[in-house]
Design a protein around this motif. Sequence first.
Motif, PDB file in Angstrom:
ATOM      1  N   GLU A  47       1.674  -3.346  -6.345  1.00 12.53           N
ATOM      2  CA  GLU A  47       1.896  -2.666  -7.618  1.00 12.53           C
ATOM      3  C   GLU A  47       3.209  -1.912  -7.517  1.00 12.53           C
ATOM      4  N   ASP A  48       4.164  -2.340  -8.295  1.00 15.77           N
ATOM      5  CA  ASP A  48       5.516  -1.787  -8.235  1.00 15.77           C
ATOM      6  C   ASP A  48       6.034  -1.900  -6.804  1.00 15.77           C
ATOM      7  N   ASN A  49       6.479  -0.806  -6.207  1.00 12.61           N
ATOM      8  CA  ASN A  49       6.995  -0.847  -4.840  1.00 12.61           C
ATOM      9  C   ASN A  49       5.948  -0.458  -3.812  1.00 12.61           C
ATOM     10  N   TYR A  50       4.704  -0.561  -4.160  1.00 13.73           N
ATOM     11  CA  TYR A  50       3.602  -0.198  -3.263  1.00 13.73           C
ATOM     12  C   TYR A  50       2.745  -1.420  -2.977  1.00 13.73           C
ATOM     13  N   ILE A  51       2.104  -1.387  -1.822  1.00 13.51           N
ATOM     14  CA  ILE A  51       1.066  -2.381  -1.560  1.00 13.51           C
ATOM     15  C   ILE A  51      -0.267  -1.712  -1.869  1.00 13.51           C
ATOM     16  N   LYS A  52      -1.168  -2.488  -2.438  1.00 17.46           N
ATOM     17  CA  LYS A  52      -2.512  -1.982  -2.730  1.00 17.46           C
ATOM     18  C   LYS A  52      -3.399  -2.359  -1.555  1.00 17.46           C
ATOM     19  N   ILE A  53      -4.129  -1.380  -1.062  1.00 18.40           N
ATOM     20  CA  ILE A  53      -4.988  -1.624   0.088  1.00 18.40           C
ATOM     21  C   ILE A  53      -6.420  -1.207  -0.227  1.00 18.40           C
ATOM     22  N   ARG A  54      -7.346  -1.788   0.518  1.00 21.57           N
ATOM     23  CA  ARG A  54      -8.753  -1.409   0.447  1.00 21.57           C
ATOM     24  C   ARG A  54      -9.142  -0.888   1.823  1.00 21.57           C
ATOM     25  N   ALA A  55      -9.750   0.274   1.802  1.00 21.83           N
ATOM     26  CA  ALA A  55     -10.289   0.873   3.019  1.00 21.83           C
ATOM     27  C   ALA A  55     -11.706   1.316   2.690  1.00 21.83           C
ATOM     28  N   ASN A  56     -12.665   0.624   3.232  1.00 25.29           N
ATOM     29  CA  ASN A  56     -14.068   0.883   2.950  1.00 25.29           C
ATOM     30  C   ASN A  56     -14.319   0.742   1.453  1.00 25.29           C
ATOM     31  N   ASN A  57     -14.758   1.792   0.791  1.00 23.10           N
ATOM     32  CA  ASN A  57     -15.147   1.683  -0.620  1.00 23.10           C
ATOM     33  C   ASN A  57     -14.087   2.182  -1.596  1.00 23.10           C
ATOM     34  N   PHE A  58     -12.858   2.323  -1.159  1.00 26.88           N
ATOM     35  CA  PHE A  58     -11.833   2.791  -2.084  1.00 26.88           C
ATOM     36  C   PHE A  58     -10.545   1.993  -1.924  1.00 26.88           C
ATOM     37  N   GLU A  59      -9.752   2.038  -2.992  1.00 29.41           N
ATOM     38  CA  GLU A  59      -8.459   1.359  -3.004  1.00 29.41           C
ATOM     39  C   GLU A  59      -7.381   2.387  -3.285  1.00 29.41           C
ATOM     40  N   LEU A  60      -6.210   2.161  -2.715  1.00 28.16           N
ATOM     41  CA  LEU A  60      -5.077   3.029  -2.988  1.00 28.16           C
ATOM     42  C   LEU A  60      -3.781   2.288  -2.777  1.00 28.16           C
ATOM     43  N   ARG A  61      -2.701   2.930  -3.183  1.00 26.16           N
ATOM     44  CA  ARG A  61      -1.368   2.343  -3.081  1.00 26.16           C
ATOM     45  C   ARG A  61      -0.585   3.084  -2.001  1.00 26.16           C
ATOM     46  N   VAL A  62       0.041   2.298  -1.130  1.00 28.34           N
ATOM     47  CA  VAL A  62       0.822   2.867  -0.026  1.00 28.34           C
ATOM     48  C   VAL A  62       2.134   2.107   0.112  1.00 28.34           C
ATOM     49  N   LYS A  63       3.070   2.716   0.808  1.00 29.80           N
ATOM     50  CA  LYS A  63       4.361   2.071   1.057  1.00 29.80           C
ATOM     51  C   LYS A  63       4.269   1.178   2.293  1.00 29.80           C
ATOM     52  N   GLU A  64       4.992   0.076   2.222  1.00 33.42           N
ATOM     53  CA  GLU A  64       4.981  -0.901   3.301  1.00 33.42           C
ATOM     54  C   GLU A  64       5.465  -0.307   4.622  1.00 33.42           C
ATOM     55  N   GLU A  65       6.360   0.659   4.570  1.00 38.72           N
ATOM     56  CA  GLU A  65       6.936   1.222   5.797  1.00 38.72           C
ATOM     57  C   GLU A  65       5.897   1.892   6.694  1.00 38.72           C
ATOM     58  N   GLY A  66       4.713   2.169   6.177  1.00 35.52           N
ATOM     59  CA  GLY A  66       3.669   2.791   6.983  1.00 35.52           C
ATOM     60  C   GLY A  66       2.854   1.816   7.819  1.00 35.52           C
ATOM     61  N   ILE A  67       3.078   0.512   7.631  1.00 34.23           N
ATOM     62  CA  ILE A  67       2.335  -0.494   8.399  1.00 34.23           C
ATOM     63  C   ILE A  67       2.778  -0.438   9.852  1.00 34.23           C
ATOM     64  N   LEU A  68       1.823  -0.258  10.736  1.00 40.76           N
ATOM     65  CA  LEU A  68       2.141  -0.237  12.161  1.00 40.76           C
ATOM     66  C   LEU A  68       1.972  -1.612  12.790  1.00 40.76           C
ATOM     67  N   LYS A  69       0.955  -2.357  12.325  1.00 38.65           N
ATOM     68  CA  LYS A  69       0.672  -3.638  12.968  1.00 38.65           C
ATOM     69  C   LYS A  69      -0.108  -4.541  12.024  1.00 38.65           C
ATOM     70  N   LEU A  70       0.183  -5.833  12.059  1.00 41.59           N
ATOM     71  CA  LEU A  70      -0.640  -6.826  11.372  1.00 41.59           C
ATOM     72  C   LEU A  70      -1.783  -7.189  12.303  1.00 41.59           C
ATOM     73  N   LEU A  71      -2.974  -7.324  11.737  1.00 42.98           N
ATOM     74  CA  LEU A  71      -4.172  -7.547  12.542  1.00 42.98           C
ATOM     75  C   LEU A  71      -4.839  -8.870  12.174  1.00 42.98           C
ATOM     76  N   PRO A  72      -5.622  -9.429  13.101  1.00 41.92           N
ATOM     77  CA  PRO A  72      -6.417 -10.607  12.737  1.00 41.92           C
ATOM     78  C   PRO A  72      -7.563 -10.193  11.811  1.00 41.92           C
ATOM     79  N   LYS A  73      -8.127 -11.156  11.141  1.00 43.68           N
ATOM     80  CA  LYS A  73      -9.260 -10.883  10.255  1.00 43.68           C
ATOM     81  C   LYS A  73     -10.478 -10.512  11.104  1.00 43.68           C
ATOM     82  N   PRO A  74     -11.150  -9.409  10.766  1.00 46.49           N
ATOM     83  CA  PRO A  74     -12.352  -9.047  11.528  1.00 46.49           C
ATOM     84  C   PRO A  74     -13.527  -9.962  11.156  1.00 46.49           C
TER      85      PRO A  74
END
Length: 128
Positions: A47-74
């Motif tokens: 959404e715009d310059n943010y990535i939308k993420i899901r963490a447990n039961n909520f969604e929010l928008r964050v900046k890509e620069e905060g990604i520390l690591k790509l992970l495999p699918k659990p």
Amino acid sequence: MELSKLKNQWIYYPWLINNDLDHLVHHNDLTDSRINGLGVVLCIGQEDNYIKIRANNFELRVKEEGILKLLPKPLFIWNDKIELLKNKNCGTINDIIWHHKDEKYYYFIESNGKQLKKRLNDTEIKKI
């Protein structure tokens, strides 16, 4: 990384509220009182310059620069109903963490209304 390539990607996004990283989260999402920190999250879109993420039961928008690591699918995700292989008790996945040294997921389980003290890995539980 191109934002569109992050959709459906599991990522490690280490963020704690009021930890000098609040600029990474969309200002409207910081007001959600359920959010006090992040870790393992699923990217669900852009959404715009943010990535939308899901963490447990909520969604929010964050900046890509905060990604520390790509992970495999659990193998398991939040709210999955599981059985503990050791004692056949049933429960629900309450939280997911990534262990950097072991390079694998651990799960926190709620069973009979209580959080189990021990974290469990893929080999100790099965989906029901």
